[in-house]
Design a protein around this motif. Sequence first.
Motif, PDB file in Angstrom:
ATOM      1  N   VAL A  27     -18.220   3.201  22.402  1.00  0.00           N
ATOM      2  CA  VAL A  27     -18.969   3.945  21.395  1.00  0.00           C
ATOM      3  C   VAL A  27     -20.183   3.139  20.917  1.00  0.00           C
ATOM      4  O   VAL A  27     -21.282   3.685  20.752  1.00  0.00           O
ATOM      5  N   GLU A  28     -19.983   1.858  20.709  1.00  0.00           N
ATOM      6  CA  GLU A  28     -21.096   1.022  20.239  1.00  0.00           C
ATOM      7  C   GLU A  28     -22.181   0.898  21.304  1.00  0.00           C
ATOM      8  O   GLU A  28     -23.365   0.820  20.981  1.00  0.00           O
ATOM      9  N   GLU A  29     -21.786   0.908  22.562  1.00  0.00           N
ATOM     10  CA  GLU A  29     -22.772   0.839  23.643  1.00  0.00           C
ATOM     11  C   GLU A  29     -23.640   2.094  23.710  1.00  0.00           C
ATOM     12  O   GLU A  29     -24.726   2.082  24.290  1.00  0.00           O
ATOM     13  N   MET A  30     -23.148   3.193  23.104  1.00  0.00           N
ATOM     14  CA  MET A  30     -23.927   4.435  23.057  1.00  0.00           C
ATOM     15  C   MET A  30     -24.784   4.514  21.805  1.00  0.00           C
ATOM     16  O   MET A  30     -25.346   5.558  21.486  1.00  0.00           O
ATOM     17  N   GLY A  31     -24.869   3.403  21.096  1.00  0.00           N
ATOM     18  CA  GLY A  31     -25.774   3.344  19.955  1.00  0.00           C
ATOM     19  C   GLY A  31     -25.171   3.732  18.627  1.00  0.00           C
ATOM     20  O   GLY A  31     -25.909   3.956  17.654  1.00  0.00           O
ATOM     21  N   PHE A  32     -23.852   3.813  18.542  1.00  0.00           N
ATOM     22  CA  PHE A  32     -23.222   4.189  17.279  1.00  0.00           C
ATOM     23  C   PHE A  32     -23.215   3.025  16.302  1.00  0.00           C
ATOM     24  O   PHE A  32     -22.898   1.886  16.651  1.00  0.00           O
ATOM     25  N   ASP A  33     -23.535   3.329  15.056  1.00  0.00           N
ATOM     26  CA  ASP A  33     -23.477   2.348  13.984  1.00  0.00           C
ATOM     27  C   ASP A  33     -22.094   2.440  13.346  1.00  0.00           C
ATOM     28  O   ASP A  33     -21.604   3.540  13.056  1.00  0.00           O
ATOM     29  N   ARG A  34     -21.475   1.297  13.091  1.00  0.00           N
ATOM     30  CA  ARG A  34     -20.148   1.297  12.474  1.00  0.00           C
ATOM     31  C   ARG A  34     -20.147   1.925  11.082  1.00  0.00           C
ATOM     32  O   ARG A  34     -19.111   2.364  10.595  1.00  0.00           O
ATOM     33  N   ILE A  84     -28.374  14.423  25.066  1.00  0.00           N
ATOM     34  CA  ILE A  84     -26.916  14.324  25.147  1.00  0.00           C
ATOM     35  C   ILE A  84     -26.395  13.244  24.205  1.00  0.00           C
ATOM     36  O   ILE A  84     -25.409  13.434  23.490  1.00  0.00           O
ATOM     37  N   LEU A  85     -27.095  12.097  24.181  1.00  0.00           N
ATOM     38  CA  LEU A  85     -26.692  11.010  23.290  1.00  0.00           C
ATOM     39  C   LEU A  85     -26.802  11.417  21.821  1.00  0.00           C
ATOM     40  O   LEU A  85     -25.920  11.115  21.014  1.00  0.00           O
ATOM     41  N   VAL A  86     -27.884  12.129  21.487  1.00  0.00           N
ATOM     42  CA  VAL A  86     -28.094  12.570  20.109  1.00  0.00           C
ATOM     43  C   VAL A  86     -26.987  13.550  19.696  1.00  0.00           C
ATOM     44  O   VAL A  86     -26.448  13.463  18.579  1.00  0.00           O
ATOM     45  N   VAL A  87     -26.642  14.468  20.592  1.00  0.00           N
ATOM     46  CA  VAL A  87     -25.565  15.423  20.316  1.00  0.00           C
ATOM     47  C   VAL A  87     -24.263  14.682  20.046  1.00  0.00           C
ATOM     48  O   VAL A  87     -23.555  14.970  19.070  1.00  0.00           O
ATOM     49  N   PHE A  88     -23.965  13.696  20.875  1.00  0.00           N
ATOM     50  CA  PHE A  88     -22.723  12.945  20.713  1.00  0.00           C
ATOM     51  C   PHE A  88     -22.713  12.157  19.408  1.00  0.00           C
ATOM     52  O   PHE A  88     -21.700  12.103  18.709  1.00  0.00           O
ATOM     53  N   ARG A  89     -23.827  11.549  19.053  1.00  0.00           N
ATOM     54  CA  ARG A  89     -23.878  10.759  17.830  1.00  0.00           C
ATOM     55  C   ARG A  89     -23.741  11.626  16.582  1.00  0.00           C
ATOM     56  O   ARG A  89     -23.156  11.209  15.588  1.00  0.00           O
ATOM     57  N   ARG A  90     -24.283  12.844  16.651  1.00  0.00           N
ATOM     58  CA  ARG A  90     -24.229  13.713  15.479  1.00  0.00           C
ATOM     59  C   ARG A  90     -22.877  14.405  15.324  1.00  0.00           C
ATOM     60  O   ARG A  90     -22.338  14.470  14.221  1.00  0.00           O
ATOM     61  N   VAL A  91     -22.365  14.945  16.410  1.00  0.00           N
ATOM     62  CA  VAL A  91     -21.066  15.634  16.354  1.00  0.00           C
ATOM     63  C   VAL A  91     -20.270  15.274  17.610  1.00  0.00           C
ATOM     64  O   VAL A  91     -20.274  16.011  18.601  1.00  0.00           O
ATOM     65  N   PRO A  92     -19.586  14.136  17.603  1.00  0.00           N
ATOM     66  CA  PRO A  92     -18.831  13.697  18.784  1.00  0.00           C
ATOM     67  C   PRO A  92     -17.792  14.714  19.253  1.00  0.00           C
ATOM     68  O   PRO A  92     -17.493  14.815  20.446  1.00  0.00           O
ATOM     69  N   GLN A  93     -17.264  15.495  18.292  1.00  0.00           N
ATOM     70  CA  GLN A  93     -16.211  16.462  18.632  1.00  0.00           C
ATOM     71  C   GLN A  93     -16.671  17.505  19.650  1.00  0.00           C
ATOM     72  O   GLN A  93     -15.843  18.152  20.294  1.00  0.00           O
ATOM     73  N   VAL A  94     -17.973  17.683  19.790  1.00  0.00           N
ATOM     74  CA  VAL A  94     -18.501  18.639  20.772  1.00  0.00           C
ATOM     75  C   VAL A  94     -17.982  18.309  22.169  1.00  0.00           C
ATOM     76  O   VAL A  94     -17.726  19.205  22.983  1.00  0.00           O
ATOM     77  N   PHE A  95     -17.791  17.021  22.449  1.00  0.00           N
ATOM     78  CA  PHE A  95     -17.348  16.622  23.781  1.00  0.00           C
ATOM     79  C   PHE A  95     -15.869  16.936  24.018  1.00  0.00           C
ATOM     80  O   PHE A  95     -15.379  16.793  25.142  1.00  0.00           O
ATOM     81  N   SER A  96     -15.184  17.368  22.980  1.00  0.00           N
ATOM     82  CA  SER A  96     -13.792  17.795  23.143  1.00  0.00           C
ATOM     83  C   SER A  96     -13.692  19.288  23.422  1.00  0.00           C
ATOM     84  O   SER A  96     -12.621  19.798  23.736  1.00  0.00           O
ATOM     85  N   VAL A  97     -14.826  19.974  23.296  1.00  0.00           N
ATOM     86  CA  VAL A  97     -14.873  21.414  23.549  1.00  0.00           C
ATOM     87  C   VAL A  97     -14.927  21.647  25.055  1.00  0.00           C
ATOM     88  O   VAL A  97     -15.500  20.851  25.799  1.00  0.00           O
ATOM     89  N   SER A  98     -14.335  22.745  25.506  1.00  0.00           N
ATOM     90  CA  SER A  98     -14.299  23.041  26.938  1.00  0.00           C
ATOM     91  C   SER A  98     -15.699  23.315  27.489  1.00  0.00           C
ATOM     92  O   SER A  98     -16.595  23.777  26.762  1.00  0.00           O
ATOM     93  N   GLU A  99     -15.879  23.040  28.785  1.00  0.00           N
ATOM     94  CA  GLU A  99     -17.162  23.302  29.434  1.00  0.00           C
ATOM     95  C   GLU A  99     -17.534  24.781  29.341  1.00  0.00           C
ATOM     96  O   GLU A  99     -18.692  25.133  29.103  1.00  0.00           O
ATOM     97  N   ARG A 100     -16.546  25.635  29.506  1.00  0.00           N
ATOM     98  CA  ARG A 100     -16.800  27.079  29.463  1.00  0.00           C
ATOM     99  C   ARG A 100     -17.362  27.498  28.102  1.00  0.00           C
ATOM    100  O   ARG A 100     -18.328  28.268  28.013  1.00  0.00           O
ATOM    101  N   LYS A 101     -16.779  26.962  27.024  1.00  0.00           N
ATOM    102  CA  LYS A 101     -17.235  27.348  25.685  1.00  0.00           C
ATOM    103  C   LYS A 101     -18.636  26.813  25.402  1.00  0.00           C
ATOM    104  O   LYS A 101     -19.473  27.527  24.833  1.00  0.00           O
ATOM    105  N   ILE A 102     -18.900  25.567  25.777  1.00  0.00           N
ATOM    106  CA  ILE A 102     -20.227  24.994  25.549  1.00  0.00           C
ATOM    107  C   ILE A 102     -21.294  25.850  26.233  1.00  0.00           C
ATOM    108  O   ILE A 102     -22.337  26.166  25.653  1.00  0.00           O
TER     109      ILE A 102
END
Length: 378
Positions: free
Chosen positions: A228-235, A272-290
Amino acid sequence: MRLEICKSLISLTLQNPSHLHKTPIPYSIPLSFFSSKPKKSKPTVTVLDYLINQHQFSPESALKASSVITYLKRPEEADFMLSFLKESGFSKSHIEEVVKRVPRVLTANLANSIKPKIQIFQDLGFKADDIAEIVSADPWILTRSADNRLEPSILVLKTILGSNAEVIRVLKVTGWFLKHDLERTMMPNIEFLKGCGISSTQIVKYLFNFPRFFLHKPESILRFVKTVEEMGFDRKSKMFLAAIRTVSSMTRENWELKLKLFRSLGFSENDILVVFRRVPQVFSVSERKIKEVTELLFSAWNIDISYIVQHPELLICSVEHRLKPRLRVFEILEKENVLKKKPGLTTFCKITNKTFLEKYVLPYSKEIAELNVASGGL
């Protein structure tokens, strides 16, 4: 002469008649075969009859239990077991649930196996009805080691949560916690996360919502944090724990599939990185729904990728129960030209059902009469 021979044979027969009636024995038969008494088989009862007729279990519960144990050789011991549970505060429904899910409790050793586990809860200050609720929610608790697993795990949970009331609340949902060595998994994981700056309040919230996350090996949690930190996340980010939890729930293959999907929809690597940093839970959503949400928003609201990047929480919204009904309402209101000001998409889709009905449905009930079922799915 022949007459004399016959007389002699008759004379011998009369003197010793037994030899003419002796039956030859072709093989020897052990004496014990005749002398041993037949063993009496111990009386047995079917579990089905026992539970229904003697303890008034429902047919469903009795059938379920009898599919695991067919007969009881010592029904009196099962009587003692059920009586003990009743005396310990278990209601009839509690007892049925325990026996239905773990039928072998009927043949367990009451003194050595069951009583010590109930005693642990009692000694730690749990009330009888709470013990019954916890055990009936996960009867496998009764099969776990009392000293080596059960008591230490309860104490760890109490240390983290602070009270029996909170321990009870979590165990009613996740009783399987007690089959894990929490001293080696949960405790070091929580201490490490606290060291990363994550608050106790957030950790406890996640403990209830994502309990399995805390059972990863400590070295795995360390690896997730590094990723997570390698993707630019601040603790210090409030999404830091959400990002760690999301990464922990995905395989490398699933992660790559998500990246491939976003790229195919037109998202850049930075998007993609910005989406993950703002709402990481999006990556738990199914590909079909996205894909479905993205295409729906593109067509219905005339927005572009940059808008979704700025508001990725829209990708989590339900298509059938949130987005489609609300967008349909907006379509009708815009067609009737009754809106003084066009609402923002995020506001329109994120507000609560109650607020949405009060603001956009009830005041325009005449205009949206044709949408007679819209409010039911908003």
